[in-house]
Design a protein around this motif. Structure first.
Motif, PDB file in Angstrom:
ATOM      1  N   TYR A  86      -6.448  -0.668  -3.561  1.00 14.75           N
ATOM      2  CA  TYR A  86      -5.234  -0.337  -2.824  1.00 14.75           C
ATOM      3  C   TYR A  86      -5.517  -0.258  -1.322  1.00 14.75           C
ATOM      4  CZ  TYR A  86      -1.148   2.513  -1.495  1.00 14.75           C
ATOM      5  OH  TYR A  86      -0.021   3.008  -0.912  1.00 14.75           O
ATOM      6  N   GLY A 118      -5.899  -3.613   0.182  1.00 16.05           N
ATOM      7  CA  GLY A 118      -4.601  -4.257   0.343  1.00 16.05           C
ATOM      8  C   GLY A 118      -3.836  -3.715   1.543  1.00 16.05           C
ATOM      9  N   MET A 152       3.350 -10.175  10.063  1.00 14.21           N
ATOM     10  CA  MET A 152       3.576  -9.168   9.024  1.00 14.21           C
ATOM     11  C   MET A 152       2.337  -9.003   8.153  1.00 14.21           C
ATOM     12  SD  MET A 152       6.807  -7.860   8.542  1.00 14.21           S
ATOM     13  CE  MET A 152       7.358  -7.919   6.835  1.00 14.21           C
ATOM     14  N   ASN A 153       2.093  -7.782   7.752  1.00 17.33           N
ATOM     15  CA  ASN A 153       1.007  -7.511   6.817  1.00 17.33           C
ATOM     16  C   ASN A 153       1.613  -7.495   5.408  1.00 17.33           C
ATOM     17  OD1 ASN A 153      -1.105  -6.525   5.314  1.00 17.33           O
ATOM     18  ND2 ASN A 153      -1.525  -4.773   6.644  1.00 17.33           N
ATOM     19  N   ARG A 170       0.324  -8.305   2.662  1.00 14.80           N
ATOM     20  CA  ARG A 170      -0.566  -7.780   1.619  1.00 14.80           C
ATOM     21  C   ARG A 170      -0.427  -6.260   1.479  1.00 14.80           C
ATOM     22  NH1 ARG A 170      -4.503 -11.593   3.431  1.00 14.80           N
ATOM     23  NH2 ARG A 170      -4.399 -13.414   2.084  1.00 14.80           N
ATOM     24  N   ALA A 171      -0.107  -5.608   2.592  1.00 11.10           N
ATOM     25  CA  ALA A 171       0.102  -4.156   2.517  1.00 11.10           C
ATOM     26  C   ALA A 171       1.345  -3.859   1.684  1.00 11.10           C
ATOM     27  CB  ALA A 171       0.244  -3.570   3.914  1.00 11.10           C
ATOM     28  N   ALA A 176       0.391  -4.419  -1.853  1.00 11.52           N
ATOM     29  CA  ALA A 176      -0.505  -3.371  -2.347  1.00 11.52           C
ATOM     30  C   ALA A 176       0.298  -2.127  -2.727  1.00 11.52           C
ATOM     31  CB  ALA A 176      -1.553  -3.025  -1.291  1.00 11.52           C
ATOM     32  N   ILE A 177       1.221  -1.721  -1.861  1.00 13.37           N
ATOM     33  CA  ILE A 177       2.032  -0.531  -2.145  1.00 13.37           C
ATOM     34  C   ILE A 177       2.909  -0.790  -3.367  1.00 13.37           C
ATOM     35  CG2 ILE A 177       3.880   0.967  -1.279  1.00 13.37           C
ATOM     36  CD1 ILE A 177       2.745   0.470   1.552  1.00 13.37           C
ATOM     37  N   GLU A 204       6.716  -2.353   6.924  1.00 11.93           N
ATOM     38  CA  GLU A 204       6.000  -2.836   5.745  1.00 11.93           C
ATOM     39  C   GLU A 204       5.802  -1.722   4.715  1.00 11.93           C
ATOM     40  OE1 GLU A 204       3.952  -5.859   8.818  1.00 11.93           O
ATOM     41  OE2 GLU A 204       2.836  -4.107   8.143  1.00 11.93           O
TER      42      GLU A 204
END
Lengths: 310, 257
Positions: free
Chosen positions: A101, A104, B5-6, B8-9, B12-13, B105
């Motif tokens: 996590y 990411g 933009m991220n 992947r964040a 991930a969330i 994000e």
């Protein structure tokens, strides 16, 4: 060594008016281990929080590899890994899930092979599928380190990594940090354990009352401020320091059985030969002598006391 | 750099929150289905059999859209508010604040996950409803659109609640004291025409009326207010929530010292 973090004129005031940092300037060199030493409430965590983006900055700026951490926060933050002081982990997640996590969140592509490697280094690999809540305190702390390393940072902040950690685990932690440095990671750790700074750091910064008091190479600091003590064990106890020795910084200890001479390593001559000769002239018989190097702790206490008197 | 933009964040969330939902599948899915089934039995079968049809639709079928809305709205709020409140509570929020991720994000990740869960619950309740009553869905695409927009807008609201809350009591307070009355007085179990005159007017200030009305229209082509007003209301509501979140993130309110 090139500078990797530059803190310029950083101040932080909280809403209540409390000023946690007062115009802090600090340069962190690439590849070094810098220990920030200071009593509780000195501003260590606030400084780290400002650099990492957790706390907003009241004045000044922070550059991480040349990137301003406010206007170019993505570039700045992606270089930094942070291990917080408190164990702030989601209890029901597995070790692997929580580390994945973190990776990411930092925008890195999944790479379980890399995470496995990090977990192996931190002796957590066997626990990768275990829920965080089932781990011991020491393991949880290492999970925090694994999370911080998950995105391959160049700079690692460790906020009191060994607070409340037992001796063997502390040594283990020091070893881990040393290995990280070998791999080229710049490490900044805060601690109020002086022995920790002494054992690990290349440079030591002393912070108190929201200000950086000094930053020096550890060796230079020890040398510069270090004083040595010569303990002279006497054959016959004395009731007072023999007359005519006022020029020496002498005191009696152990009910007069020991004469203590404090001298500065920096000065041209230590005066030991002259002192021993003078003692012999006065008929004082010496049974044994030994010297002690003052530790960083003494230096620190001296500095903080000097602050208090100033 | 900041412009990129991220994604992947966000992912991930989203994955993290969905995994949490799957881990607590009983809580997430079974309990709303159970409570809705109870509503069907009590209002649909027991009481509903003594109530006349509402504009040609049996009472049991009439309340289905409202019941779905009731669950979807409460679930959106509780999922999103808990999602962001929990890291705040245990302190792992430090990671979000120090990550190279914008607030947009972070919000997107949490809100999408909460909305997905609520949407799934809505669909499961709809399927459950088929077991109890004869249902017709005149405008399935509109139905999905209303469902999606409701999930998103109330997840946004839930996210705000989660940031605002400083303890678990507050986390329960908004759904309990504000949302529940709005839903119950929002035409979930009745048509607004059934109310006495003054109350009809007062109802028009309740945003949930517009949502339930639009959603019910997608089933039975009948509405308390026009479709246009319903759409306007839901977009307006989403806009207000987004603006509030924008302000929160700009100021770091309750997030960043």
């Amino acid at each position: 060594m090139a500078d990797i973090v530059r803190v310029e004129g950083l101040s932080k005031s909280y809403k209540g008016g409390f000023q946690a940092l007062k115009h802090v300037d600090l340069t962190i060199r690439e590849g070094e281990i810098l220990a920030l030493l200071g009593p509780n409430g000195a501003g260590k965590t606030t400084l780290i929080s400002c650099i990492c983006g957790i706390t907003s900055i009241s004045a000044g700026r922070v550059l991480v590899a040349g990137h301003d951490n406010v206007t170019e926060y993505r570039a700045a933050r992606s270089l930094i890994g942070l291990v917080p002081q408190e164990i702030n982990l989601e209890p029901f997640e597995t070790v692997m899930a929580t580390v994945r996590y973190s990776r990411g969140l930092f925008g890195k592509k999944d790479n379980d092979a890399y995470i496995d490697e990090v977990l192996r280094q931190l002796s957590l690999y066997d626990k990768r599928d275990t829920q965080v809540r089932a781990l011991s305190g020491g393991m949880k702390r290492r999970v925090l380190i694994a999370k911080a390393l998950s995105h391959e940072p160049q700079i690692l902040f460790l906020d009191e990594p060994t607070a409340g950690v037992d001796v063997s685990l502390r040594k283990e932690m020091w070893q881990t940090v040393a290995e990280l440095q070998k791999r080229g990671v710049t490490i900044i750790l805060t601690t109020h354990y002086i022995e920790e700074a002494e054992a690990m750091a290349d440079r030591i910064g002393i912070i108190s009352d929201g200000q950086i008091r000094l930053v020096r190479e550890k060796q230079a600091l020890m040398h510069e401020l270090g004083r040595k003590v010569l303990r002279i064990e006497l054959a016959q106890p004395l009731t007072e320091v023999p007359a005519g020795l006022d020029t020496y910084e002498l005191s009696l200890a152990k009910d007069g059985a020991e004469l203590v001479y404090t001298y500065d390593v920096q000065s041209d001559g230590t005066g030991i030969t002259r002192l021993l000769t003078a003692l012999a002239e006065r008929g004082v018989k010496v049974r044994d002598i030994r010297t002690e190097q003052s530790s960083l702790e003494d230096i620190f206490v001296d500095l903080v006391e000097a602050e208090g008197q100033a | 750099m900041n412009a990129q933009m991220n994604l992947r964040a966000i992912l991930a969330i989203y994955r993290f929150e969905m995994a949490r939902g799957l881990r607590t599948i009983t809580q997430t899915l079974v309990s709303p289905v159970l409570s809705t089934s109870l509503y069907f039995i009590v209002f649909g079968a027991a009481i509903g059999s003594r109530i006349d049809e509402v504009e040609g639709v049996s009472y049991g079928a009439f309340i289905v859209p409202g019941l779905i809305m009731l669950s979807v709205i409460t679930q959106s709020i509780s999922n999103a508010s808990f999602g962001i409140y929990f890291p705040k509570f245990i302190g792992s929020i430090y990671e979000h604040l120090s990550a190279p991720a914008s607030f947009l994000e972070i919000t997107t990740g949490y809100v999408l996950a909460a909305a997905t869960k609520a949407f799934a619950i809505g669909i499961v309740i709809l399927l459950t409803a088929f077991l109890f009553v004869d249902l017709q869905i005149d405008h399935p695409l509109w139905m999905l659109l209303f469902l999606t927009l409701t999930c998103l807008s109330f997840s946004l609201l839930g996210f705000i609640v989660g940031i605002w809350a400083t303890n678990f009591e507050q986390l329960q307070l908004v759904p309990l004291l504000l949302i529940q009355p709005l839903i119950f007085l929002g035409g979930t179990f009745y048509s607004v025409d059934m109310l006495p005159g003054v109350w009809q007017t007062i109802s028009l200030f309740n945003p949930v009326v517009y949502l339930v009305s639009g959603f019910r229209w997608s089933f039975y082509s009948m509405a308390d207010v026009s479709l246009g007003w319903s759409l306007l209301a839901i977009f307006g509501f989403t806009g207000i929530c987004t603006a509030i979140i924008g302000w929160i993130f700009k100021t770091g309110w309750r997030l960043r010292d």
